[in-house]
Write a protein that holds these residues in place. Structure first.
Motif, PDB file in Angstrom:
ATOM      1  N   UNK A 143       0.837  -1.200   0.085  1.00  3.65           N
ATOM      2  CA  UNK A 143       0.093  -0.058   0.110  1.00  3.65           C
ATOM      3  C   UNK A 143       0.888   1.045   0.020  1.00  3.65           C
ATOM      4  N   UNK A 144       0.562   2.131  -0.893  1.00  4.54           N
ATOM      5  CA  UNK A 144       1.243   3.483  -1.015  1.00  4.54           C
ATOM      6  C   UNK A 144       0.430   4.506  -0.378  1.00  4.54           C
ATOM      7  N   UNK A 145       0.867   5.158   0.868  1.00  5.16           N
ATOM      8  CA  UNK A 145       0.270   6.169   1.595  1.00  5.16           C
ATOM      9  C   UNK A 145       0.983   7.535   1.505  1.00  5.16           C
ATOM     10  N   UNK A 146       0.424   8.561   1.855  1.00  6.24           N
ATOM     11  CA  UNK A 146       1.043   9.848   1.649  1.00  6.24           C
ATOM     12  C   UNK A 146       0.584  10.564   3.123  1.00  6.24           C
ATOM     13  N   UNK A 147       1.051  11.241   3.690  1.00  8.14           N
ATOM     14  CA  UNK A 147       0.873  12.065   5.010  1.00  8.14           C
ATOM     15  C   UNK A 147       1.593  13.651   5.200  1.00  8.14           C
ATOM     16  N   UNK A 148       1.185  14.319   5.807  1.00 12.92           N
ATOM     17  CA  UNK A 148       1.908  15.712   5.998  1.00 12.92           C
ATOM     18  C   UNK A 148       2.111  15.886   7.385  1.00 12.92           C
ATOM     19  N   UNK A 149       3.217  16.472   7.694  1.00 17.44           N
ATOM     20  CA  UNK A 149       3.764  16.430   9.307  1.00 17.44           C
ATOM     21  C   UNK A 149       4.426  17.658   9.424  1.00 17.44           C
ATOM     22  N   UNK A 150       4.626  18.304  10.300  1.00 13.52           N
ATOM     23  CA  UNK A 150       5.677  19.365  10.875  1.00 13.52           C
ATOM     24  C   UNK A 150       6.968  18.744  11.033  1.00 13.52           C
TER      25      UNK A 150
END
Length: 217
Positions: free
Chosen positions: A79-86
């Motif tokens: 599974x390919x996932x993306x996320x945003x984070x400081x």
């Protein structure tokens, strides 16, 4: 009723502060699970951007800038996932980073290294603030409860209304009693009183006539 209404608002604020503190602790536990007991995979920084937040309080205005990153990774299941984070300013677009997430929860992934000082400091600040807010709300709830109980005791005292409120309009005065009727007057006499001497016969026609003054004719 007033003794329950007054402490209701600070009690709700206490519940909200406790819920927020519980949320911070849960997020911290999930982050620890990702750091020390989670799955580690290789990720890549897709984009670096700057987030600006502005607060306006009257004439005072403050601005803070935070560096954020968009990451992409692939789980062992494909599974390919993306996320945003400081994140730190040392990570740039295209850099390869280590991504960690709790077992079975790739949606809780983080690219922060274990024991990140910034994350720990933010956690301590949030928890300290929420603890202070909870204690303050508990104290205000206790004070309001005491005040409400005192108002209820005053309202239940004899001679006082049971609950505070606006004074009611004055009632109409009672009608005055009817004035007593005056006593009946005695009948007026119709003749001389008893024992009064009877006038002579022919009176007053028998009275001598006064002579006319001279020169009247």
């Amino acid at each position: 009723m007033i003794e329950y209404i007054l402490p209701a608002v600070p009690a709700c604020m206490t519940v909200g502060a406790l819920a927020a503190a519980a949320g911070v602790i849960v997020r911290r536990r999930r982050l620890n699970a990702a750091w020390y007991k989670g799955v580690t995979v290789e990720g890549r920084c897709l984009r670096t951007f700057l987030t600006t937040t502005t607060w306006q309080r009257g004439t005072h205005r403050s601005t803070s800038r935070t560096i954020s990153h968009a990451y992409e990774f692939t789980t062992p299941e494909g599974r390919t996932l993306r996320f945003e984070e400081n994140g730190p300013s040392t990570v740039f677009e295209g850099d390869v980073v280590a991504v960690r997430y709790p077992p079975g929860r790739p949606d809780l992934a983080t690219a922060r290294p274990p024991g990140d000082r910034g994350v720990k400091a933010a956690f301590r600040r949030q928890l300290a603030f929420l603890t202070f807010a909870t204690l303050l709300c508990v104290a205000v709830t206790a004070v309001f409860s005491m005040v409400g109980s005192m108002l209820t005791d005053i309202g239940d005292s004899p001679g006082l209304p049971s609950s505070p409120g606006f004074p009611s309009s004055p009632s109409a005065p009672a009608p005055l009693p009817a004035a007593p009727s005056p006593p009946a007057l005695p009948p007026l006499p119709t003749g001389p009183p008893d024992g009064f001497p009877t006038p002579p016969s022919g009176w007053p026609t028998g009275m001598p006539q006064m002579p006319e003054p001279p020169g009247s004719r």
